[in-house]
Design an enzyme around this catalytic site. Structure first.
Site, PDB file in Angstrom:
ATOM      1  N   ASP A 164      12.418  -0.717  -5.905  1.00  0.00           N
ATOM      2  CA  ASP A 164      11.395  -1.277  -6.573  1.00  0.00           C
ATOM      3  C   ASP A 164      10.488  -2.241  -5.381  1.00  0.00           C
ATOM      4  OD1 ASP A 164       9.450  -2.849  -8.082  1.00  0.00           O
ATOM      5  OD2 ASP A 164      10.847  -3.273  -9.848  1.00  0.00           O
TER       6      ASP A 164
ATOM      7  N   ASN B  56       4.105   5.194  -0.334  1.00  0.00           N
ATOM      8  CA  ASN B  56       3.339   5.473  -1.455  1.00  0.00           C
ATOM      9  C   ASN B  56       3.242   4.710  -2.618  1.00  0.00           C
ATOM     10  OD1 ASN B  56       2.081   8.147  -2.954  1.00  0.00           O
ATOM     11  ND2 ASN B  56       4.076   7.893  -3.898  1.00  0.00           N
TER      12      ASN B  56
ATOM     13  N   SER C   2      -3.722   5.097   1.298  1.00  0.00           N
ATOM     14  CA  SER C   2      -4.644   4.370   0.798  1.00  0.00           C
ATOM     15  C   SER C   2      -5.281   5.186  -0.397  1.00  0.00           C
ATOM     16  CB  SER C   2      -5.615   3.936   2.190  1.00  0.00           C
ATOM     17  OG  SER C   2      -6.787   3.509   1.626  1.00  0.00           O
TER      18      SER C   2
ATOM     19  N   TYR D 127      -8.094  -2.672  -7.692  1.00  0.00           N
ATOM     20  CA  TYR D 127      -7.555  -1.613  -7.020  1.00  0.00           C
ATOM     21  C   TYR D 127      -8.409  -1.414  -5.606  1.00  0.00           C
ATOM     22  CZ  TYR D 127      -5.957   2.998  -5.783  1.00  0.00           C
ATOM     23  OH  TYR D 127      -5.358   4.243  -5.382  1.00  0.00           O
TER      24      TYR D 127
ATOM     25  N   LYS E 289      -6.649  -1.582  -1.799  1.00  0.00           N
ATOM     26  CA  LYS E 289      -6.677  -0.538  -0.755  1.00  0.00           C
ATOM     27  C   LYS E 289      -7.548  -0.978   0.388  1.00  0.00           C
ATOM     28  CE  LYS E 289      -3.899   2.055  -2.827  1.00  0.00           C
ATOM     29  NZ  LYS E 289      -2.488   2.455  -2.405  1.00  0.00           N
TER      30      LYS E 289
END
Length: 278
Positions: A54, A81, A132, A146, A150
């Site tokens: 985690d 990922n 990304s 979000y 990124k």
């Protein structure tokens, strides 16, 4: 010598597909996820070791890296990922959600990277692949947090690449566009946390219609295609940093990176023009 890759976020989507892709090509794969029970099918593959990691739990990161080294003796590649997306109007988003978005997508990625670096430095070789998004290339409405996370991954990865190339470690950025995975389901679920502000309703309705149309048009995007891009980025021996993983993101990447600011903003406003305030 068989190479070993550690991949985060393997319960579904890009992570699961990448674990299979690497394993089918003879790699030892450590497929990590928050709940290893979700990886029962992956664990049936003889080249795949499923374990808990985690990214918000540093002890679990340390344990997963230690298990990898104990079992295989080395880490040749890391694929960062794991992540999730918040969708919604920024002003409506609770601060706790803002922190969680960066804790998972940015700080978690950094913590996992830090955990594998001593081994890769000692080996004087290794590849770190950070996943990304098209939202790491361009700013998009309704996913400001979000997108910000990124953008942070992109900047961190580029800066880190200069440091690590001096010790034999390569950094790669893979940029997928819209692909139908369980990630999208989680993004939708994460929007249900705030009372809507009425002033934003025309914008919200317009943005939701736009994204519904985009999802419909991207229904045939292929998770396996992204997994192949991740694999190719890992094994490539050139100095290439960024890999565009799906076709639909390429026009926007071109507008951002290969035109001037005025042309780029004209392109973006053509996509994302919403009702003017009354």
């Amino acid at each position: 010598m068989t190479q070993t890759v550690l991949i985060t976020g393997c319960s579904t989507g890009f992570g699961e597909a990448s674990a299979r892709h690497f394993a089918e090509r003879g790699w030892n794969v450590v497929a990590t996820m928050r709940d290893p029970a979700a990886g029962r099918t992956l664990a049936q593959h003889r080249n795949i070791l499923v374990t808990r990691l985690d990214v918000q739990d540093r002890d679990s990161i340390t344990a997963a890296v230690a298990l990898t080294l104990d079992r295989f003796g080395r880490i040749d590649a890391l694929v960062n990922n794991a992540g999730f997306g918040l969708a919604g109007v920024f002003e409506e988003t609770p601060r706790a959600k803002m922190i969680e978005q960066f804790d998972v997508n940015v700080f978690g990625l950094m913590d996992v990277t830090r955990a594998v670096l001593p081994t890769m430095r000692q080996q004087r070789r290794g590849t770190i692949v950070n996943i990304s998004s098209g939202a790491g290339i361009i700013g998009l409405p309704m996913i400001a947090l979000y997108t910000a996370s990124k953008f942070a991954v992109e900047g961190f990865s580029e800066s880190l690449s200069y440091e690590l190339e001096t010790v034999g470690i390569r950094v790669r950025i893979v940029e997928p566009g819209g692909v139908n995975t369980n990630f999208n389901t989680r993004m939708d679920a994460e929007t249900r946390y705030a009372e809507p502000i009425a002033d934003y309703e025309p914008f919200r309705s317009g943005a939701e219609r736009l994204y519904d149309g985009l999802r419909a048009n991207q229904a045939h995007a292929d998770v396996a295609q992204v997994a192949e891009s991740i694999y190719n980025a890992t094994v490539d021996s050139s100095d290439r940093l960024r890999w565009l993983a799906t076709e639909e993101v390429k026009p926007l990447a071109h507008a951002r990176r290969e035109t001037n600011e005025e042309a780029y903003m004209d392109t973006m406003r053509g996509y994302f023009r919403f009702p003017e305030p009354e």
